[in-house]
Design a protein around this motif. Sequence first.
Motif, short mmCIF file in Angstrom:
data_model
loop_
_atom_site.label_atom_id
_atom_site.label_comp_id
_atom_site.label_asym_id
_atom_site.label_seq_id
_atom_site.Cartn_x
_atom_site.Cartn_y
_atom_site.Cartn_z
N GLU A 1 0.83 -1.21 0.00
CA GLU A 1 0.00 0.00 0.00
C GLU A 1 0.86 1.25 0.00
N VAL A 2 1.89 1.25 0.84
CA VAL A 2 2.77 2.42 0.95
C VAL A 2 3.52 2.64 -0.35
N LYS A 3 4.05 1.56 -0.94
CA LYS A 3 4.78 1.68 -2.22
C LYS A 3 3.87 2.26 -3.30
N ARG A 4 2.66 1.78 -3.35
CA ARG A 4 1.71 2.28 -4.36
C ARG A 4 1.44 3.77 -4.14
N PHE A 5 1.29 4.17 -2.87
CA PHE A 5 1.03 5.57 -2.55
C PHE A 5 2.22 6.45 -2.94
N PHE A 6 3.44 5.98 -2.67
CA PHE A 6 4.65 6.76 -2.93
C PHE A 6 4.89 6.96 -4.43
N GLU A 7 4.33 6.10 -5.27
CA GLU A 7 4.57 6.20 -6.71
C GLU A 7 4.13 7.54 -7.29
N SER A 8 3.05 8.09 -6.76
CA SER A 8 2.52 9.34 -7.33
C SER A 8 2.36 10.46 -6.30
N ALA A 9 2.70 10.21 -5.03
CA ALA A 9 2.50 11.20 -3.97
C ALA A 9 3.50 12.34 -4.05
N SER A 10 3.09 13.52 -3.61
CA SER A 10 4.00 14.65 -3.52
C SER A 10 4.99 14.40 -2.39
N LEU A 11 6.06 15.19 -2.35
CA LEU A 11 7.05 15.06 -1.29
C LEU A 11 6.40 15.23 0.08
N GLU A 12 5.59 16.26 0.22
CA GLU A 12 4.94 16.53 1.50
C GLU A 12 3.99 15.39 1.90
N SER A 13 3.33 14.80 0.90
CA SER A 13 2.41 13.68 1.16
C SER A 13 3.17 12.47 1.67
N LYS A 14 4.36 12.23 1.10
CA LYS A 14 5.19 11.11 1.56
C LYS A 14 5.61 11.31 3.01
N LEU A 15 6.02 12.53 3.35
CA LEU A 15 6.45 12.82 4.71
C LEU A 15 5.27 12.73 5.69
N ALA A 16 4.11 13.18 5.25
CA ALA A 16 2.91 13.06 6.09
C ALA A 16 2.54 11.60 6.30
N CYS A 17 2.74 10.80 5.28
CA CYS A 17 2.49 9.36 5.38
C CYS A 17 3.37 8.75 6.46
N ILE A 18 4.63 9.14 6.48
CA ILE A 18 5.56 8.61 7.49
C ILE A 18 5.12 9.03 8.89
N ARG A 19 4.72 10.31 9.04
CA ARG A 19 4.23 10.77 10.36
C ARG A 19 3.08 9.89 10.84
N ASP A 20 2.14 9.63 9.94
CA ASP A 20 0.97 8.84 10.33
C ASP A 20 1.34 7.38 10.60
N LEU A 21 2.22 6.82 9.78
CA LEU A 21 2.64 5.44 9.99
C LEU A 21 3.30 5.25 11.35
N GLN A 22 4.09 6.25 11.78
CA GLN A 22 4.80 6.12 13.05
C GLN A 22 3.85 5.97 14.23
N GLU A 23 2.65 6.52 14.08
CA GLU A 23 1.70 6.46 15.19
C GLU A 23 0.63 5.40 14.98
N GLN A 24 0.69 4.69 13.85
CA GLN A 24 -0.31 3.67 13.57
C GLN A 24 0.26 2.25 13.52
N VAL A 25 1.52 2.13 13.13
CA VAL A 25 2.15 0.81 13.08
C VAL A 25 3.50 0.89 13.77
N SER A 26 4.02 -0.23 14.18
CA SER A 26 5.30 -0.25 14.88
C SER A 26 6.41 -0.47 13.87
N LEU A 27 7.10 0.60 13.49
CA LEU A 27 8.07 0.53 12.41
C LEU A 27 9.22 -0.44 12.68
#
Length: 267
Positions: A210-236
């Motif tokens: 899911e993350v790879k698919r999102f990163f294919e077309s996401a803006s830089l800011e969207s990728k960084l926001a994705c990481i912020r959300d992942l850090q608080e939703q899954v255990s990296l």
Amino acid sequence: MKSIRTGNYELPQTMVMLRELEEEIEAETGKVFADLVGLSFSYFPEENNYFSYASAPIDMVLMTFTSVDSYCGFITEFSTIDDLENAPIVLFEPLRIGDTEYSAKIIANNIRDFLRLLITVKNIFSLDQEDDEKHEEQTAEEEFFYKRIEERFDLKPFESVQQYKQKLMQIRSRKVAIITKNGIGVKGISNENSHGAFELNDKSDNILIEVKRFFESASLESKLACIRDLQEQVSLEHGLDLLNFLIDEMTKLGFMNEVKKLSTFTV
């Protein structure tokens, strides 16, 4: 595209002054801030390289810590802030994955506002309060600490913590390019104007896909926001394939300070 810092930040001037004040107080009383109010400031930027929590913002530079797993730090806006003196302050408290509360939240616009908040609430465990309730009276030692901070930095307590916090988040929401679930968001770094949030599918068997698919077309800011959300939703630190993918992507983008943080979770 904003310039991205790749090395450690220098200690901001307010922290230099705090260290000097602590040395003065220790010479006078034999006690440091931790003895007086249970709060320690981190005066050595290199300590930040050893501060490792998988749910802590990867662009956070440690500022304070307590004995109860509660920390405050500077948000560097992914290494684009020039001086930590002007960086927002977050409160970070490690939480179990799955809790409804978020582990990181902005509590002050900068370090001077953080000190104003501290002399207002006069309790290190109430830094995230959203109301104007009064606390129990402080001991003489605590009053001494808060008074010295107030005098040294020529600060006055906030009239209303509630109003300050509300205004803080209103302004933040207008300044970020994309908001995140914890309210921190991501400020504009690139020239891209179209941003989208990553929505984690709880029923997904493979978050990495899911993350790879999102990163294919996401803006830089969207990728960084994705990481912020992942850090608080899954255990990296328990998803090595996902973590390695994020490290590779952040390396390509030039965020070397953040890569250092992510790399500590692979050990």
